[in-house]
Write a protein that holds these residues in place. Structure first.
Motif, PDB file in Angstrom:
ATOM      1  N   TRP A   1       0.820  -1.205   0.000  1.00  0.00           N
ATOM      2  CA  TRP A   1       0.000   0.000   0.000  1.00  0.00           C
ATOM      3  C   TRP A   1       0.859   1.262   0.000  1.00  0.00           C
ATOM      4  CZ3 TRP A   1      -5.135  -0.429  -0.687  1.00  0.00           C
ATOM      5  CH2 TRP A   1      -5.719  -1.667  -0.425  1.00  0.00           C
ATOM      6  N   ASP A   2       0.379   2.255  -0.783  1.00  0.00           N
ATOM      7  CA  ASP A   2       0.962   3.601  -0.805  1.00  0.00           C
ATOM      8  C   ASP A   2      -0.114   4.606  -0.402  1.00  0.00           C
ATOM      9  OD1 ASP A   2       3.185   2.365  -1.779  1.00  0.00           O
ATOM     10  OD2 ASP A   2       3.360   3.563  -3.614  1.00  0.00           O
TER      11      ASP A   2
ATOM     12  N   VAL B   1      -5.390   6.155  -0.719  1.00  0.00           N
ATOM     13  CA  VAL B   1      -4.484   5.004  -0.703  1.00  0.00           C
ATOM     14  C   VAL B   1      -4.593   4.274  -2.037  1.00  0.00           C
ATOM     15  CG1 VAL B   1      -4.495   4.684   1.801  1.00  0.00           C
ATOM     16  CG2 VAL B   1      -6.252   3.574   0.401  1.00  0.00           C
ATOM     17  N   VAL B   2      -3.488   3.643  -2.409  1.00  0.00           N
ATOM     18  CA  VAL B   2      -3.411   2.838  -3.635  1.00  0.00           C
ATOM     19  C   VAL B   2      -2.689   1.548  -3.281  1.00  0.00           C
ATOM     20  CG1 VAL B   2      -2.558   2.699  -6.002  1.00  0.00           C
ATOM     21  CG2 VAL B   2      -3.304   4.893  -5.074  1.00  0.00           C
ATOM     22  N   GLY B   3      -3.230   0.413  -3.705  1.00  0.00           N
ATOM     23  CA  GLY B   3      -2.530  -0.836  -3.412  1.00  0.00           C
ATOM     24  C   GLY B   3      -3.364  -2.057  -3.726  1.00  0.00           C
ATOM     25  N   PHE B   4      -2.944  -3.179  -3.154  1.00  0.00           N
ATOM     26  CA  PHE B   4      -3.599  -4.461  -3.395  1.00  0.00           C
ATOM     27  C   PHE B   4      -4.276  -4.935  -2.110  1.00  0.00           C
ATOM     28  CE2 PHE B   4      -0.463  -4.437  -6.773  1.00  0.00           C
ATOM     29  CZ  PHE B   4      -1.187  -4.945  -7.844  1.00  0.00           C
ATOM     30  N   ALA B   5      -5.570  -5.142  -2.208  1.00  0.00           N
ATOM     31  CA  ALA B   5      -6.327  -5.722  -1.105  1.00  0.00           C
ATOM     32  C   ALA B   5      -6.110  -7.230  -1.102  1.00  0.00           C
ATOM     33  CB  ALA B   5      -7.807  -5.377  -1.257  1.00  0.00           C
ATOM     34  N   PRO B   6      -6.548  -7.936  -0.043  1.00  0.00           N
ATOM     35  CA  PRO B   6      -6.448  -9.399  -0.054  1.00  0.00           C
ATOM     36  C   PRO B   6      -7.087 -10.007  -1.300  1.00  0.00           C
ATOM     37  CG  PRO B   6      -7.033  -8.634   2.134  1.00  0.00           C
ATOM     38  CD  PRO B   6      -7.052  -7.431   1.242  1.00  0.00           C
ATOM     39  N   TYR B   7      -6.491 -11.108  -1.757  1.00  0.00           N
ATOM     40  CA  TYR B   7      -6.886 -11.800  -2.993  1.00  0.00           C
ATOM     41  C   TYR B   7      -6.557 -10.981  -4.233  1.00  0.00           C
ATOM     42  CZ  TYR B   7      -9.468 -14.570   0.394  1.00  0.00           C
ATOM     43  OH  TYR B   7      -9.808 -15.340   1.487  1.00  0.00           O
ATOM     44  N   LYS B   8      -5.600 -10.011  -4.102  1.00  0.00           N
ATOM     45  CA  LYS B   8      -5.028  -9.293  -5.242  1.00  0.00           C
ATOM     46  C   LYS B   8      -6.047  -8.421  -5.976  1.00  0.00           C
ATOM     47  CE  LYS B   8      -1.008 -11.069  -4.494  1.00  0.00           C
ATOM     48  NZ  LYS B   8       0.074 -10.236  -3.937  1.00  0.00           N
TER      49      LYS B   8
END
Length: 342
Positions: free
Chosen positions: A201-202, A224-231
């Motif tokens: 996360w950024d 925020v920008v990023g990957f949650a669980p399960y991509k």
């Protein structure tokens, strides 16, 4: 005359006795290995050659008798009580044990003592993260660059982002918009600074400028920008504008690999507003939501044409504003476009 007959008889007996003496019984002689014979001289013409003696036959040898088999030792009958070993007389100083027979608790390879220099070398730098790279990188991605045929006309839509910077500090540019019948319906541009706050996360913060709809306006932005669980790739941003206006945008997408090149991408985007803004045709609460399903084929990792279907719907006061303008509150369209990055 009688004397001559006697003489003749005596001579005959002598010759017969000498001939008999020359013939021996070779069968009674022991066999000897013949030596290489020298070439015999040619016999005289006056004397006939004697027949060669027959070779003696080798007597058959009897097989050697087998040694008697050893009887197995019956250990059960042995008296072990009589067997004693005096360990006190053994010289243990000459016995060397290997690494595998080392004493309990003794290390095979001794570990050197930890020094202050070792502790200092293990500490991370004060002003830099040892994992991150300070090299400047950049990327430009047009996630959606597509054409569509809607109920109210043909149009073009785009959604893209670009960033430049290091692993710890990036400058972000993000833009999203739509044009219908050569008229801009919606367009915005965001300029933000980003820093990592977790592994995936950024956090980003900056400004957003809306060109359309209605008069232009500016917002302060943080998200925020990023990957949650399960991509699931997620972008969540909150906005604060003049006169206490607030808004928020949440976007989530997922990439489902059907093959190494054929990828199905579901995408959902929701927009929220703090209060009504009739000049721009948006109402408070959940104003609009868009759900799309795009199937792309990656000719190259950086170039992938796609086709898809998109459904967009307005809610609450936003739907009322659209009906007042003679527009439908929902719209479904077929899209075709390309996804590129470099």
């Amino acid at each position: 005359m009688r004397t001559s007959k006697l003489t003749t008889l005596a001579i005959g007996l002598m010759l017969s006795t000498g001939a008999a003496a020359q013939h021996h019984d070779h069968s009674s002689m022991p066999m000897q290995m013949p030596m290489p014979a020298k070439p015999a001289p040619a016999p005289k013409a006056a004397q006939p050659a004697k027949p060669a003696p027959k070779p003696a036959t080798k007597p058959k040898q009897k097989p050697a008798p087998k040694p008697p088999a050893e009887k197995p030792v019956d250990h059960s009958t042995m008296d072990h009580s009589q067997m004693q070993m005096d360990h006190s007389t053994m010289d243990h100083s000459q016995m060397q044990m290997g690494d595998a027979m080392s004493a309990p608790g003794e290390l095979r390879t001794p570990i050197p003592a930890l020094t202050d220099a070792d502790r200092e070398a293990a500490r991370p730098p004060e002003h830099a993260h040892p994992v991150h790279d300070n090299t400047v990188h950049s990327k430009v991605l047009f996630n959606r660059l597509e054409a569509f045929d809607a109920d109210h006309g043909n149009g073009l839509a785009w959604e893209g982002q670009a960033w430049i910077g290091t692993d710890t500090d990036k400058l972000w540019l993000r833009s999203e918009g739509e044009r219908v019948d050569d008229r801009t319906e919606a367009a915005d541009l965001e300029v933000m600074h980003g820093r990592p706050i977790a592994r995936w996360w950024d956090v980003v913060g900056g400004v957003r400028h809306d060109f359309k709809p209605g008069p232009s306006q500016d917002w302060a932005a943080i998200g925020v920008v990023g990957f949650a669980p399960y991509k699931f790739e997620v972008e969540a941003t909150a906005y604060i504008g003049a006169s206490g206006r607030t808004a928020a945008r949440i976007e989530a997408e997922y990439e489902l690999l059907l093959t190494n090149r054929l990828i199905l991408q579901p995408l959902v985007e929701a927009n929220f507003n703090g209060k009504d803004d009739e000049r721009r045709g948006v109402g408070s609460g959940l104003s609009t939501m868009e759900a799309g399903l795009r199937l792309r084929y990656e000719v190259h990792r950086k170039f992938a044409p796609y086709i898809g279907v998109v459904h967009e719907r307005a809610f609450g006061d936003t739907a009322d504003f659209r009906r007042a303008l003679g527009e439908d509150k929902s719209d479904t369209r077929i899209v075709a476009g390309v996804r590129v990055w470099f």
